[in-house]
Design a protein around this motif. Structure first.
Motif, PDB file in Angstrom:
ATOM      1  N   THR A   1       0.845  -1.183   0.000  1.00  0.00           N
ATOM      2  CA  THR A   1       0.000   0.000   0.000  1.00  0.00           C
ATOM      3  C   THR A   1       0.885   1.239   0.000  1.00  0.00           C
ATOM      4  O   THR A   1       2.054   1.178   0.371  1.00  0.00           O
ATOM      5  CB  THR A   1      -0.955   0.012   1.222  1.00  0.00           C
ATOM      6  N   ARG A   2       0.325   2.344  -0.409  1.00  0.00           N
ATOM      7  CA  ARG A   2       1.081   3.595  -0.440  1.00  0.00           C
ATOM      8  C   ARG A   2       0.985   4.352   0.891  1.00  0.00           C
ATOM      9  O   ARG A   2       1.764   5.258   1.125  1.00  0.00           O
ATOM     10  CB  ARG A   2       0.563   4.498  -1.560  1.00  0.00           C
ATOM     11  N   GLN A   3       0.022   3.999   1.732  1.00  0.00           N
ATOM     12  CA  GLN A   3      -0.238   4.778   2.941  1.00  0.00           C
ATOM     13  C   GLN A   3      -0.047   3.932   4.201  1.00  0.00           C
ATOM     14  O   GLN A   3      -0.555   2.814   4.291  1.00  0.00           O
ATOM     15  CB  GLN A   3      -1.678   5.313   2.920  1.00  0.00           C
ATOM     16  N   ALA A   4       0.637   4.504   5.192  1.00  0.00           N
ATOM     17  CA  ALA A   4       0.865   3.800   6.455  1.00  0.00           C
ATOM     18  C   ALA A   4      -0.438   3.580   7.213  1.00  0.00           C
ATOM     19  O   ALA A   4      -0.626   2.533   7.841  1.00  0.00           O
ATOM     20  CB  ALA A   4       1.866   4.578   7.307  1.00  0.00           C
ATOM     21  N   THR A   5      -1.350   4.541   7.155  1.00  0.00           N
ATOM     22  CA  THR A   5      -2.636   4.369   7.838  1.00  0.00           C
ATOM     23  C   THR A   5      -3.390   3.177   7.258  1.00  0.00           C
ATOM     24  O   THR A   5      -3.960   2.368   7.997  1.00  0.00           O
ATOM     25  CB  THR A   5      -3.480   5.658   7.728  1.00  0.00           C
ATOM     26  N   THR A   6      -3.369   3.050   5.939  1.00  0.00           N
ATOM     27  CA  THR A   6      -4.019   1.910   5.289  1.00  0.00           C
ATOM     28  C   THR A   6      -3.342   0.612   5.701  1.00  0.00           C
ATOM     29  O   THR A   6      -4.021  -0.391   5.959  1.00  0.00           O
ATOM     30  CB  THR A   6      -3.978   2.076   3.756  1.00  0.00           C
ATOM     31  N   ALA A   7      -2.020   0.613   5.788  1.00  0.00           N
ATOM     32  CA  ALA A   7      -1.292  -0.584   6.214  1.00  0.00           C
ATOM     33  C   ALA A   7      -1.753  -1.022   7.600  1.00  0.00           C
ATOM     34  O   ALA A   7      -1.991  -2.214   7.841  1.00  0.00           O
ATOM     35  CB  ALA A   7       0.212  -0.316   6.205  1.00  0.00           C
ATOM     36  N   ALA A   8      -1.902  -0.077   8.523  1.00  0.00           N
ATOM     37  CA  ALA A   8      -2.346  -0.409   9.876  1.00  0.00           C
ATOM     38  C   ALA A   8      -3.748  -1.017   9.867  1.00  0.00           C
ATOM     39  O   ALA A   8      -4.014  -2.003  10.545  1.00  0.00           O
ATOM     40  CB  ALA A   8      -2.305   0.836  10.760  1.00  0.00           C
ATOM     41  N   HIS A   9      -4.641  -0.442   9.076  1.00  0.00           N
ATOM     42  CA  HIS A   9      -6.013  -0.952   9.019  1.00  0.00           C
ATOM     43  C   HIS A   9      -6.079  -2.334   8.371  1.00  0.00           C
ATOM     44  O   HIS A   9      -6.842  -3.199   8.819  1.00  0.00           O
ATOM     45  CB  HIS A   9      -6.930   0.044   8.297  1.00  0.00           C
ATOM     46  N   LEU A  10      -5.280  -2.553   7.316  1.00  0.00           N
ATOM     47  CA  LEU A  10      -5.249  -3.876   6.687  1.00  0.00           C
ATOM     48  C   LEU A  10      -4.697  -4.918   7.659  1.00  0.00           C
ATOM     49  O   LEU A  10      -5.184  -6.051   7.709  1.00  0.00           O
ATOM     50  CB  LEU A  10      -4.416  -3.839   5.408  1.00  0.00           C
ATOM     51  N   ALA A  11      -3.700  -4.545   8.437  1.00  0.00           N
ATOM     52  CA  ALA A  11      -3.147  -5.461   9.439  1.00  0.00           C
ATOM     53  C   ALA A  11      -4.183  -5.768  10.512  1.00  0.00           C
ATOM     54  O   ALA A  11      -4.352  -6.925  10.911  1.00  0.00           O
ATOM     55  CB  ALA A  11      -1.885  -4.852  10.052  1.00  0.00           C
ATOM     56  N   ALA A  12      -4.889  -4.755  10.972  1.00  0.00           N
ATOM     57  CA  ALA A  12      -5.918  -4.965  11.992  1.00  0.00           C
ATOM     58  C   ALA A  12      -7.029  -5.881  11.475  1.00  0.00           C
ATOM     59  O   ALA A  12      -7.637  -6.622  12.245  1.00  0.00           O
ATOM     60  CB  ALA A  12      -6.502  -3.624  12.428  1.00  0.00           C
ATOM     61  N   ALA A  13      -7.260  -5.858  10.176  1.00  0.00           N
ATOM     62  CA  ALA A  13      -8.288  -6.716   9.570  1.00  0.00           C
ATOM     63  C   ALA A  13      -7.801  -8.150   9.390  1.00  0.00           C
ATOM     64  O   ALA A  13      -8.561  -9.018   8.985  1.00  0.00           O
ATOM     65  CB  ALA A  13      -8.722  -6.134   8.226  1.00  0.00           C
ATOM     66  N   GLY A  14      -6.512  -8.404   9.680  1.00  0.00           N
ATOM     67  CA  GLY A  14      -5.992  -9.762   9.628  1.00  0.00           C
ATOM     68  C   GLY A  14      -5.214 -10.132   8.388  1.00  0.00           C
ATOM     69  O   GLY A  14      -4.885 -11.302   8.176  1.00  0.00           O
TER      70      GLY A  14
END
Length: 150
Positions: free
Chosen positions: A94-107
């Motif tokens: 992903t290009r965005q760190a915030t998106t990376a965190a949310h994708l990780a939280a989603a598993g």
């Protein structure tokens, strides 16, 4: 790794760039500050039980929500992992760190993100300490300057 911002400075299209230090950079750079890095993950991820934080050795076998090559954190993450003899397995990029965190939280995997990317809106998941990165200012002084006309 050379980032697109570093390429712009090297090509003379930009006078300076701010971001993680490129791994191959022979020009002036100064540290503007340091930022805490955390590992974002789903609450159910086995790494969430690690009491002392998460190390690169623990992440080595995990899918990682990695960064697109245009994001300087991607090169930084690869460099730090390589220094520790760890090869990361990207589940996605992903290009965005915030998106990376949310994708990780989603598993989808684990993500290493700056604390500034994880807001109060971080819905679920766990955060564990991982280390620090430096944000630097690369200053190019060897470009020819236009003479002022007086």
């Amino acid at each position: 790794m050379r980032t697109p911002l570093a390429g712009e400075v090297t090509a003379g299209r930009a006078d300076l760039a701010i971001g993680p230090r490129p791994s191959r950079w022979d020009r002036h750079a100064g540290v503007l500050g340091r930022e805490e890095i955390v590992v974002a993950m789903a609450r159910t991820d086995p790494l969430a039980a690690e009491a002392e934080g998460v190390t690169f050795a623990l992440i080595a076998g995990e899918p990682v929500v990695h960064y697109h090559p245009d994001n300087g954190l991607g090169g930084w993450l690869d460099d730090v992992a390589a220094q520790r003899d760890v090869r990361l397995t990207a589940a996605t990029r992903t290009r965005q760190a915030t998106t990376a965190a949310h994708l990780a939280a989603a598993g989808l995997g684990v993500a290493l993100v700056p604390t500034t990317a994880v807001h109060a809106s971080f819905p679920r998941g766990r955060l564990k300490p991982a280390g620090r990165t430096e944000f630097v200012r690369g200053d190019v002084c060897d470009r020819p300057r236009l003479a002022s006309s007086s």
